[in-house]
Design an enzyme around this catalytic site. Structure first.
Site, short mmCIF file in Angstrom:
data_model
loop_
_atom_site.label_atom_id
_atom_site.label_comp_id
_atom_site.label_asym_id
_atom_site.label_seq_id
_atom_site.Cartn_x
_atom_site.Cartn_y
_atom_site.Cartn_z
N HIS A 92 -3.48 7.05 2.67
CA HIS A 92 -3.81 5.70 2.17
C HIS A 92 -5.17 5.34 2.76
O HIS A 92 -5.44 5.64 3.92
CB HIS A 92 -2.75 4.69 2.61
CG HIS A 92 -3.16 3.28 2.34
ND1 HIS A 92 -3.57 2.87 1.08
CD2 HIS A 92 -3.27 2.19 3.14
CE1 HIS A 92 -3.89 1.60 1.13
NE2 HIS A 92 -3.73 1.16 2.37
N ASN A 109 -10.05 -0.40 -0.32
CA ASN A 109 -8.59 -0.28 -0.28
C ASN A 109 -8.03 -0.81 -1.60
O ASN A 109 -8.03 -2.02 -1.84
CB ASN A 109 -8.07 -1.09 0.91
CG ASN A 109 -6.56 -1.04 1.04
OD1 ASN A 109 -5.86 -0.52 0.17
ND2 ASN A 109 -6.03 -1.59 2.13
N CYS A 124 0.82 -1.22 0.00
CA CYS A 124 0.00 0.00 0.00
C CYS A 124 0.85 1.26 0.00
O CYS A 124 0.34 2.36 -0.24
CB CYS A 124 -0.94 0.00 1.19
SG CYS A 124 -2.06 -1.40 1.16
O1 UT7 Z 1 -3.73 -1.46 3.57
C1 UT7 Z 1 -2.66 -1.85 4.36
C2 UT7 Z 1 -2.95 -1.86 5.74
N1 UT7 Z 1 -4.18 -2.57 6.07
C3 UT7 Z 1 -4.88 -2.09 7.05
O2 UT7 Z 1 -4.54 -1.06 7.54
C4 UT7 Z 1 -6.05 -2.88 7.58
C5 UT7 Z 1 -6.09 -2.69 9.06
N2 UT7 Z 1 -7.08 -3.47 9.75
C6 UT7 Z 1 -8.40 -3.24 9.67
O3 UT7 Z 1 -8.87 -2.44 8.88
C7 UT7 Z 1 -9.30 -3.97 10.65
O4 UT7 Z 1 -8.50 -4.64 11.57
C8 UT7 Z 1 -10.29 -4.97 10.00
C9 UT7 Z 1 -11.38 -4.20 9.26
C10 UT7 Z 1 -9.57 -5.89 9.05
C11 UT7 Z 1 -10.98 -5.79 11.07
O5 UT7 Z 1 -11.63 -4.95 12.01
P1 UT7 Z 1 -11.41 -5.14 13.57
O6 UT7 Z 1 -12.23 -4.15 14.24
O7 UT7 Z 1 -9.93 -5.10 13.82
O8 UT7 Z 1 -12.02 -6.56 13.82
P2 UT7 Z 1 -11.32 -7.86 14.44
O9 UT7 Z 1 -10.42 -8.48 13.43
O10 UT7 Z 1 -10.77 -7.56 15.78
O11 UT7 Z 1 -12.58 -8.77 14.60
C12 UT7 Z 1 -13.64 -8.45 15.51
C13 UT7 Z 1 -14.77 -9.43 15.30
C14 UT7 Z 1 -14.31 -10.88 15.25
O12 UT7 Z 1 -15.32 -11.68 15.86
P3 UT7 Z 1 -15.14 -12.19 17.37
O13 UT7 Z 1 -13.87 -13.01 17.37
O14 UT7 Z 1 -15.03 -10.95 18.20
O15 UT7 Z 1 -16.37 -12.99 17.58
C15 UT7 Z 1 -14.29 -11.19 13.79
O16 UT7 Z 1 -14.45 -12.56 13.51
O17 UT7 Z 1 -15.40 -9.18 14.05
C16 UT7 Z 1 -15.45 -10.39 13.28
N3 UT7 Z 1 -15.36 -10.05 11.88
C17 UT7 Z 1 -16.45 -9.82 11.12
N4 UT7 Z 1 -17.77 -9.83 11.40
C18 UT7 Z 1 -18.62 -9.55 10.40
C19 UT7 Z 1 -14.25 -9.92 11.12
N5 UT7 Z 1 -14.60 -9.60 9.87
C20 UT7 Z 1 -15.96 -9.52 9.84
C21 UT7 Z 1 -16.90 -9.24 8.83
N6 UT7 Z 1 -18.20 -9.25 9.17
N7 UT7 Z 1 -16.54 -8.94 7.57
#
Ligand code: UT7
Length: 333
Positions: free
Chosen positions: A260, A290, A120
């Protein structure tokens, strides 16, 4: 007497261009593909829809129209280009590089061509590389492209990543100048020790394509989202502050921030920490997701074409990506 300032070259953006595939993939459609909801995607990421390239549309097919538009905007002929750099992690193939494919399509017969892999951060890294080569005195005019077809390397069964990415390409023409402030200061960094938090492990020499590698889903994006998020906010904030300091500017001098676009919460956190209100951020994440190396040149081109960004405006662009890699560039448009 010769004015000293007139002897110091700078590098400026002479023109911009962009290309987006036609197909729109909405959150509603994603709800039918993985266990997710529009509400979760919008509140956790800010993405509402993204563009997806056709199966027969590769990264160079998006880079070429973006390049042509940037050349037209700059009033530069392809034959006059000395250098083409394409920031991408989704080249059409391992080699020839994507820049060579662009070169042949646009007729940039005298250009040196290479791709730059910094995920990115690929576009800003490429712009910084081009700047160094132009300031070396060896070259005068460069085409820098950020282009990625992330849909080709997305795990469409992983709800934690497939909701984020989209496809697209953006381009700029860079020229040497003696009369414009151009790129004023930059701050770049990398930390390879954290590389395995965001990667595509397969397809290289470590894990070449095989039946096993495909079965093990080694050719798609793997991301420890939460961890990446924290590093992104920290590194982007620090790089943004440092670039401004090096330029001798304050946040009041910045007309537009072009971040970004990975997650709206990251953009908001940077706005809060750097102290520049969201109204001065150019954001297209809601419509494009993204697009990896393309996010910055796409947002730049959008801001220029809709009249928000004007000649003379001070822009601060900040990026973060796999590697980890990050960087910030302050420039006068
Ligand atoms: O481009 C280069 C750099 N990339 C980035 O900067 C990406 C950075 N990261 C992010 O944008 C976020 O971490 C994500 C959007 C990928 C994920 O969001 P988060 O708030 O960090 O969620 P998490 O991974 O901590 O997951 C929280 C919960 C989990 O469920 P439990 O374990 O709490 O029951 C996940 O399984 O949300 C769940 N989850 C979803 N639920 C519904 C993860 N993805 C989804 C989804 N829909 N699409």
């Amino acid at each position: 007497m010769i004015d000293d300032r007139e002897k110091t070259p700078r590098v400026m953006i002479a023109g911009t261009g962009a290309y987006l595939p036609e197909r729109i993939l909405t959150n509603a459609e994603l709800e039918t593909m993985v266990d997710t909801s529009d509400e979760w995607i919008v509140t956790r990421t800010g993405v509402r829809e993204r563009r997806i390239a056709r199966p027969d549309e590769a990264t160079s097919d998006m880079a070429i129209p973006a390049a042509k538009q940037a050349l037209e905007d700059a009033g530069v002929s392809a034959a006059d280009l000395d250098l083409i750099i394409v920031g991408t992690v989704t080249p059409d193939m391992i080699f020839p590089n994507t820049a060579c494919l662009v070169q042949s399509a646009i007729g940039a017969t005298k250009a040196l061509c290479f791709d730059l892999s910094a995920a990115c951060s690929g576009f800003l890294y490429s712009m910084e590389t081009a700047r160094g080569l132009l300031l070396s005195g060896l070259y005068e005019t460069a085409l820098v492209i950020g282009a990625d077809k992330m849909s080709a390397v997305t795990d469409w069964e992983d709800r934690g990543t497939c909701i984020l990415f989209g496809d697209g390409a953006g381009a700029v023409v860079l020229k040497k100048t003696f009369t414009h402030r151009g790129i004023m200061a930059t701050s770049f960094g990398a930390d390879g020790s954290l590389g395995d938090l965001l990667m595509i492990p397969g397809g290289g020499s470590r894990c070449p394509a095989s039946h096993e590698s495909v079965e093990q889903r080694q050719h798609v994006v793997k991301m420890a989202g939460n961890n990446v998020f924290k590093h992104a906010v920290r590194c982007m904030t620090e790089a943004g502050r440092e670039a401004l300091e090096k330029a001798g500017l304050t946040i009041a001098d910045v007309d537009w921030v072009i971040p970004h676009q990975a997650n709206m919460r990251i953009v908001q956190a940077i706005s809060d920490r750097v102290g520049i209100p969201m109204e001065r951020f150019i954001v297209n994440l809601d419509r494009l997701g993204n697009t990896t190396a393309a996010t910055v040149p796409l947002a730049l081109d959008e801001g220029v074409r809709d009249g928000r960004i004007k000649r003379g405006d001070v822009l601060l662009s900040i990026v973060f990506g796999g590697g980890f890699t990050w960087g910030a560039t302050v420039l006068e448009y």
